[in-house]
Design a protein around this motif. Structure first.
Motif, PDB file in Angstrom:
ATOM      1  N   VAL A   1      -4.005   3.637  -7.866  1.00 56.17           N
ATOM      2  CA  VAL A   1      -3.288   3.082  -6.685  1.00 56.17           C
ATOM      3  C   VAL A   1      -1.897   4.151  -6.462  1.00 56.17           C
ATOM      4  CG1 VAL A   1      -1.489   1.299  -6.123  1.00 56.17           C
ATOM      5  CG2 VAL A   1      -3.543   0.829  -7.524  1.00 56.17           C
ATOM      6  N   SER A   2      -1.822   4.776  -5.420  1.00 60.21           N
ATOM      7  CA  SER A   2      -0.874   5.566  -4.690  1.00 60.21           C
ATOM      8  C   SER A   2      -0.020   5.075  -3.713  1.00 60.21           C
ATOM      9  CB  SER A   2      -1.319   7.245  -4.872  1.00 60.21           C
ATOM     10  OG  SER A   2      -2.341   6.949  -3.765  1.00 60.21           O
ATOM     11  N   VAL A   3       1.010   5.747  -3.521  1.00 59.90           N
ATOM     12  CA  VAL A   3       1.941   5.351  -2.258  1.00 59.90           C
ATOM     13  C   VAL A   3       2.292   6.609  -1.644  1.00 59.90           C
ATOM     14  CG1 VAL A   3       3.918   4.395  -1.402  1.00 59.90           C
ATOM     15  CG2 VAL A   3       2.780   3.312  -3.463  1.00 59.90           C
ATOM     16  N   GLU A   4       2.170   6.828  -0.517  1.00 67.91           N
ATOM     17  CA  GLU A   4       2.601   7.964   0.060  1.00 67.91           C
ATOM     18  C   GLU A   4       3.729   7.832   0.735  1.00 67.91           C
ATOM     19  OE1 GLU A   4       0.970  10.421   4.014  1.00 67.91           O
ATOM     20  OE2 GLU A   4      -0.384  10.428   2.374  1.00 67.91           O
TER      21      GLU A   4
ATOM     22  N   LEU B   1       7.546   1.364   6.502  1.00 68.36           N
ATOM     23  CA  LEU B   1       6.838   0.945   5.626  1.00 68.36           C
ATOM     24  C   LEU B   1       6.032   1.993   5.063  1.00 68.36           C
ATOM     25  CD1 LEU B   1       5.690  -2.479   6.764  1.00 68.36           C
ATOM     26  CD2 LEU B   1       7.653  -2.067   5.132  1.00 68.36           C
ATOM     27  N   LEU B   2       5.803   2.145   3.563  1.00 67.48           N
ATOM     28  CA  LEU B   2       4.854   3.137   3.026  1.00 67.48           C
ATOM     29  C   LEU B   2       3.641   2.640   2.870  1.00 67.48           C
ATOM     30  CD1 LEU B   2       7.201   4.106   0.123  1.00 67.48           C
ATOM     31  CD2 LEU B   2       7.000   5.149   2.370  1.00 67.48           C
TER      32      LEU B   2
ATOM     33  N   LYS C   1       0.512  -1.884   3.186  1.00 67.79           N
ATOM     34  CA  LYS C   1       2.008  -1.495   3.835  1.00 67.79           C
ATOM     35  C   LYS C   1       3.106  -2.134   2.825  1.00 67.79           C
ATOM     36  CE  LYS C   1       0.788   0.774   7.711  1.00 67.79           C
ATOM     37  NZ  LYS C   1       1.049   1.922   7.834  1.00 67.79           N
ATOM     38  N   ALA C   2       3.984  -1.233   2.398  1.00 69.26           N
ATOM     39  CA  ALA C   2       5.030  -1.674   1.270  1.00 69.26           C
ATOM     40  C   ALA C   2       6.393  -1.052   1.657  1.00 69.26           C
ATOM     41  CB  ALA C   2       4.580  -1.531  -0.079  1.00 69.26           C
TER      42      ALA C   2
ATOM     43  N   GLU D   1       2.379  -5.969   4.180  1.00 69.39           N
ATOM     44  CA  GLU D   1       1.520  -6.215   4.835  1.00 69.39           C
ATOM     45  C   GLU D   1       0.042  -5.830   4.058  1.00 69.39           C
ATOM     46  OE1 GLU D   1       3.475  -5.123   9.193  1.00 69.39           O
ATOM     47  OE2 GLU D   1       1.897  -3.824   8.503  1.00 69.39           O
ATOM     48  N   ILE D   2      -1.069  -6.589   4.307  1.00 77.83           N
ATOM     49  CA  ILE D   2      -2.259  -6.230   4.092  1.00 77.83           C
ATOM     50  C   ILE D   2      -3.182  -5.603   5.118  1.00 77.83           C
ATOM     51  CG2 ILE D   2      -4.665  -7.052   2.862  1.00 77.83           C
ATOM     52  CD1 ILE D   2      -2.342  -7.059   0.828  1.00 77.83           C
ATOM     53  N   ILE D   3      -3.948  -4.306   4.812  1.00 77.55           N
ATOM     54  CA  ILE D   3      -4.610  -3.821   5.901  1.00 77.55           C
ATOM     55  C   ILE D   3      -6.119  -4.340   5.875  1.00 77.55           C
ATOM     56  CG2 ILE D   3      -5.685  -1.388   6.679  1.00 77.55           C
ATOM     57  CD1 ILE D   3      -2.976  -0.366   5.570  1.00 77.55           C
TER      58      ILE D   3
END
Length: 123
Positions: free
Chosen positions: A19-22, A51-52, A63-64, A79-81
């Motif tokens: 799990v990564s966040v850009e 949002l990230l 999105k977070a 949000e869930i994609i």
């Protein structure tokens, strides 16, 4: 079919995924990248209030927003994609916390200066 999916959940529930966040991206000429030094600041294309993107094995899934929790960066999933790449429901879960746990009050974290042209933070 319900019993099969329940068994599949049990079978795959302990599989580890990345799990990564850009945080953001930018493009620059190589000559400019070669001049980067300690304390250099590189502006990213993403705005501070956007949002990230949360990725699982390189695929966008949510999105977070960034929070600070117990002295660490944390995420609140907003949000869930879905499979079509469109955002669906708002959740409000904090990454890394059990689904049943309610997140402690957290304050938005200010992003540290970006030192790289593309930054990823593991969640």
């Amino acid at each position: 079919m319900t019993s099969q999916s329940g068994g599949l959940d049990k079978l795959l529930g302990n599989v580890t995924v990345s799990v990564s966040v850009e945080l953001g991206r930018t493009e620059m000429k190589l000559k400019d990248a070669l001049t980067l030094r300690q304390e250099s600041v590189v502006a990213l294309e993403r705005l501070t209030d956007e949002l990230l993107d949360v990725m699982v094995n390189g695929r966008p899934v949510a999105k977070a927003e960034v929070l600070a929790q117990d002295g660490r960066f944390a995420l609140r999933i907003v949000e869930i994609i879905n499979e079509d790449g469109e955002a669906s429901s708002a959740l409000g879960d904090v990454a890394g916390a059990p689904a049943s746990a309610s997140p402690a009050p957290a304050s938005p974290a200010s992003a540290p200066p970006a030192e790289q042209s593309s930054a990823e933070a593991s969640a």
